[in-house]
Design a protein around this motif. Sequence first.
Motif, PDB file in Angstrom:
ATOM      1  N   ALA A 246      63.305  29.641  33.527  1.00  0.00           N
ATOM      2  CA  ALA A 246      64.426  28.802  33.108  1.00  0.00           C
ATOM      3  C   ALA A 246      65.375  28.587  34.280  1.00  0.00           C
ATOM      4  O   ALA A 246      65.551  29.476  35.118  1.00  0.00           O
ATOM      5  CB  ALA A 246      65.173  29.463  31.954  1.00  0.00           C
ATOM      6  N   PRO A 247      65.995  27.413  34.375  1.00  0.00           N
ATOM      7  CA  PRO A 247      66.943  27.150  35.468  1.00  0.00           C
ATOM      8  C   PRO A 247      68.097  28.150  35.469  1.00  0.00           C
ATOM      9  O   PRO A 247      68.553  28.604  34.416  1.00  0.00           O
ATOM     10  CB  PRO A 247      67.440  25.735  35.169  1.00  0.00           C
ATOM     11  CG  PRO A 247      66.372  25.121  34.325  1.00  0.00           C
ATOM     12  CD  PRO A 247      65.820  26.236  33.504  1.00  0.00           C
ATOM     13  N   VAL A 248      68.554  28.493  36.670  1.00  0.00           N
ATOM     14  CA  VAL A 248      69.682  29.398  36.855  1.00  0.00           C
ATOM     15  C   VAL A 248      70.782  28.633  37.578  1.00  0.00           C
ATOM     16  O   VAL A 248      70.513  27.892  38.532  1.00  0.00           O
ATOM     17  CB  VAL A 248      69.275  30.638  37.679  1.00  0.00           C
ATOM     18  CG1 VAL A 248      70.477  31.518  37.968  1.00  0.00           C
ATOM     19  CG2 VAL A 248      68.194  31.424  36.949  1.00  0.00           C
ATOM     20  N   LYS A 249      72.027  28.811  37.149  1.00  0.00           N
ATOM     21  CA  LYS A 249      73.155  28.129  37.771  1.00  0.00           C
ATOM     22  C   LYS A 249      73.953  29.153  38.579  1.00  0.00           C
ATOM     23  O   LYS A 249      74.717  29.949  38.014  1.00  0.00           O
ATOM     24  CB  LYS A 249      74.031  27.468  36.721  1.00  0.00           C
ATOM     25  CG  LYS A 249      75.160  26.607  37.286  1.00  0.00           C
ATOM     26  CD  LYS A 249      75.872  25.846  36.173  1.00  0.00           C
ATOM     27  CE  LYS A 249      75.008  24.758  35.580  1.00  0.00           C
ATOM     28  NZ  LYS A 249      75.756  23.890  34.632  1.00  0.00           N
ATOM     29  N   PRO A 250      73.808  29.157  39.927  1.00  0.00           N
ATOM     30  CA  PRO A 250      74.505  30.156  40.747  1.00  0.00           C
ATOM     31  C   PRO A 250      76.017  30.030  40.704  1.00  0.00           C
ATOM     32  O   PRO A 250      76.734  31.033  40.738  1.00  0.00           O
ATOM     33  CB  PRO A 250      73.984  29.887  42.161  1.00  0.00           C
ATOM     34  CG  PRO A 250      72.744  29.102  41.987  1.00  0.00           C
ATOM     35  CD  PRO A 250      72.951  28.299  40.743  1.00  0.00           C
ATOM     36  N   GLY A 251      76.528  28.789  40.671  1.00  0.00           N
ATOM     37  CA  GLY A 251      77.961  28.573  40.761  1.00  0.00           C
ATOM     38  C   GLY A 251      78.531  27.856  39.567  1.00  0.00           C
ATOM     39  O   GLY A 251      78.092  28.040  38.428  1.00  0.00           O
ATOM     40  N   SER A 252      79.503  26.991  39.835  1.00  0.00           N
ATOM     41  CA  SER A 252      80.251  26.334  38.769  1.00  0.00           C
ATOM     42  C   SER A 252      79.608  25.049  38.285  1.00  0.00           C
ATOM     43  O   SER A 252      80.102  24.423  37.354  1.00  0.00           O
ATOM     44  CB  SER A 252      81.667  26.028  39.259  1.00  0.00           C
ATOM     45  OG  SER A 252      81.629  25.154  40.376  1.00  0.00           O
ATOM     46  N   GLY A 253      78.542  24.624  38.933  1.00  0.00           N
ATOM     47  CA  GLY A 253      77.881  23.389  38.531  1.00  0.00           C
ATOM     48  C   GLY A 253      77.898  22.308  39.569  1.00  0.00           C
ATOM     49  O   GLY A 253      77.321  21.230  39.359  1.00  0.00           O
ATOM     50  N   SER A 254      78.543  22.552  40.725  1.00  0.00           N
ATOM     51  CA  SER A 254      78.475  21.579  41.814  1.00  0.00           C
ATOM     52  C   SER A 254      77.038  21.436  42.279  1.00  0.00           C
ATOM     53  O   SER A 254      76.249  22.384  42.213  1.00  0.00           O
ATOM     54  CB  SER A 254      79.358  22.016  42.984  1.00  0.00           C
ATOM     55  OG  SER A 254      80.720  22.033  42.614  1.00  0.00           O
ATOM     56  N   SER A 255      76.696  20.274  42.759  1.00  0.00           N
ATOM     57  CA  SER A 255      75.338  20.004  43.202  1.00  0.00           C
ATOM     58  C   SER A 255      74.902  21.006  44.266  1.00  0.00           C
ATOM     59  O   SER A 255      75.607  21.241  45.246  1.00  0.00           O
ATOM     60  CB  SER A 255      75.266  18.584  43.774  1.00  0.00           C
ATOM     61  OG  SER A 255      73.982  18.286  44.252  1.00  0.00           O
ATOM     62  N   VAL A 256      73.731  21.632  44.071  1.00  0.00           N
ATOM     63  CA  VAL A 256      73.200  22.565  45.059  1.00  0.00           C
ATOM     64  C   VAL A 256      72.594  21.739  46.194  1.00  0.00           C
ATOM     65  O   VAL A 256      71.625  21.013  45.996  1.00  0.00           O
ATOM     66  CB  VAL A 256      72.154  23.507  44.453  1.00  0.00           C
ATOM     67  CG1 VAL A 256      71.595  24.440  45.524  1.00  0.00           C
ATOM     68  CG2 VAL A 256      72.762  24.325  43.314  1.00  0.00           C
ATOM     69  N   ALA A 257      73.176  21.855  47.376  1.00  0.00           N
ATOM     70  CA  ALA A 257      72.754  21.025  48.502  1.00  0.00           C
ATOM     71  C   ALA A 257      71.517  21.575  49.191  1.00  0.00           C
ATOM     72  O   ALA A 257      70.684  20.808  49.683  1.00  0.00           O
ATOM     73  CB  ALA A 257      73.886  20.893  49.513  1.00  0.00           C
ATOM     74  N   ALA A 258      71.398  22.904  49.261  1.00  0.00           N
ATOM     75  CA  ALA A 258      70.299  23.492  50.027  1.00  0.00           C
ATOM     76  C   ALA A 258      70.010  24.896  49.534  1.00  0.00           C
ATOM     77  O   ALA A 258      70.889  25.592  49.006  1.00  0.00           O
ATOM     78  CB  ALA A 258      70.631  23.526  51.517  1.00  0.00           C
ATOM     79  N   VAL A 259      68.765  25.312  49.727  1.00  0.00           N
ATOM     80  CA  VAL A 259      68.332  26.674  49.393  1.00  0.00           C
ATOM     81  C   VAL A 259      67.363  27.119  50.469  1.00  0.00           C
ATOM     82  O   VAL A 259      66.582  26.313  50.998  1.00  0.00           O
ATOM     83  CB  VAL A 259      67.692  26.727  47.987  1.00  0.00           C
ATOM     84  CG1 VAL A 259      66.482  25.814  47.889  1.00  0.00           C
ATOM     85  CG2 VAL A 259      67.331  28.155  47.594  1.00  0.00           C
ATOM     86  N   ALA A 260      67.420  28.408  50.849  1.00  0.00           N
ATOM     87  CA  ALA A 260      66.550  28.933  51.900  1.00  0.00           C
ATOM     88  C   ALA A 260      66.226  30.391  51.603  1.00  0.00           C
ATOM     89  O   ALA A 260      67.074  31.123  51.075  1.00  0.00           O
ATOM     90  CB  ALA A 260      67.214  28.806  53.265  1.00  0.00           C
ATOM     91  N   PHE A 261      65.010  30.808  51.950  1.00  0.00           N
ATOM     92  CA  PHE A 261      64.583  32.197  51.791  1.00  0.00           C
ATOM     93  C   PHE A 261      64.020  32.707  53.106  1.00  0.00           C
ATOM     94  O   PHE A 261      63.304  31.987  53.801  1.00  0.00           O
ATOM     95  CB  PHE A 261      63.516  32.310  50.695  1.00  0.00           C
ATOM     96  CG  PHE A 261      64.083  32.408  49.302  1.00  0.00           C
ATOM     97  CD1 PHE A 261      64.109  33.616  48.630  1.00  0.00           C
ATOM     98  CD2 PHE A 261      64.619  31.288  48.681  1.00  0.00           C
ATOM     99  CE1 PHE A 261      64.650  33.718  47.359  1.00  0.00           C
ATOM    100  CE2 PHE A 261      65.160  31.366  47.415  1.00  0.00           C
ATOM    101  CZ  PHE A 261      65.171  32.586  46.743  1.00  0.00           C
ATOM    102  N   ASP A 262      64.375  33.965  53.460  1.00  0.00           N
ATOM    103  CA  ASP A 262      63.772  34.577  54.636  1.00  0.00           C
ATOM    104  C   ASP A 262      62.812  35.698  54.273  1.00  0.00           C
ATOM    105  O   ASP A 262      62.214  36.329  55.148  1.00  0.00           O
ATOM    106  CB  ASP A 262      64.831  35.079  55.617  1.00  0.00           C
ATOM    107  CG  ASP A 262      65.585  36.302  55.116  1.00  0.00           C
ATOM    108  OD1 ASP A 262      65.522  36.591  53.897  1.00  0.00           O
ATOM    109  OD2 ASP A 262      66.241  36.969  55.940  1.00  0.00           O
TER     110      ASP A 262
END
Length: 398
Positions: A246-262
């Motif tokens: 299921a989708p997870v919302k990290p913040g308040s709902g602002s558009s997520v611009a980027a995601v990265a994993f190391d």
Amino acid sequence: MDDASERGTVGGFWSYYRRYTKTAVHAASAAALTGLGYLTTVHEGFAVLAVAAYVLPPVYLYATREESERPPPGGDADESAGESDTADAPSAGDETAPESGAEGASEDPELERDRWTTATVPTDATLRAVTADGRPCAVGDGGVVLARGGDGWRAVVDDGPGAASNALRGADATEDGRVWFAGDGGALGRLDADRVTDHSAPEEMTSTWNDVAVAGRAGREAVYLATGSGEIVRGRNDDGDLSWAAPVKPGSGSSVAAVAFDSPERGVACDTGGGVYETTDGGREWERIGAADAALHDVAFAGETLYAVTDDGSALRYDGERWTRRSVADAPLLAVAGYDGSTELLAVGEDGVYRRADDWERVDLPTFATFRCVATGEGGTAVAAGDDGAVVERTQGS
């Protein structure tokens, strides 16, 4: 004038002109252009005066500006420290000098001998995401997917997964080189060799995917999709069998611009509201670790350090305890990428490409364009791409 000097002059004038358009002189010359334009109904000679009134002031001011206003060698970025952008990190300060020691300049001499070249690509579409590990790829408007082989760049597909022609906005590669890409209308696909597999609209979700990140090896990778509605969707590939949480919302709902994993566990994301979020459990839960007072465009790891770039041309640095900020460019920085095991960093934007080793400096490129994406590869290689199909590549040992 040699080619390098000419490029520097053009790039410097463009940055100067961006600042000039915000001055009273520009407003006055624009008004003169309009007023004299009306007088062309009386005599067409006023057209010449109108153009001169608009064009000559910035050219004259640029040519006669004081030495203190001229850009330093290597670029026209403002290297002075900016104000802290981290309201919820009270210990944050300004990055006023190059770091030393483990977090300082790269000690690898190979990184000092690099060369950037312009690539010939079979498209003039805006390219919005690139990968550099393994087989470099670039994706962009209209669903174009490009890949580079021994004979140069070529189009794998022109209209995206499912031939839907949706713009592609994000791309990332697994540890062994499988490329995933995502974009508008739920567009999602993967590239193996020259074969594109369509995974669009997972679980019937047709969101705009602003970015995609992958972690792990092909066949066992985790896939993370950043949405325009402020959510991150986590998927898992099990030898071709894709499952989605299921989708997870990290913040308040602002558009997520980027995601990265190391790593398969540790990842970061940023949103257009200025929030930065971290996960240490593979994307199941996210914690807010910072905030900026400008919209964020991208995040990346450089060694153990996290960087984010902003709409006001700044780079934010997080060492795990405190945030610092550096003013890098006069125009928005749109993407950033680091090298595994190194503190060297590349950022791109409307004014070109910037590199951080000892400190931030503008890269002297063989072409001038708005670059919207950058990716780093092994041996210090890199690819940057952007408007009108512009692609530049960095090679080592030259």
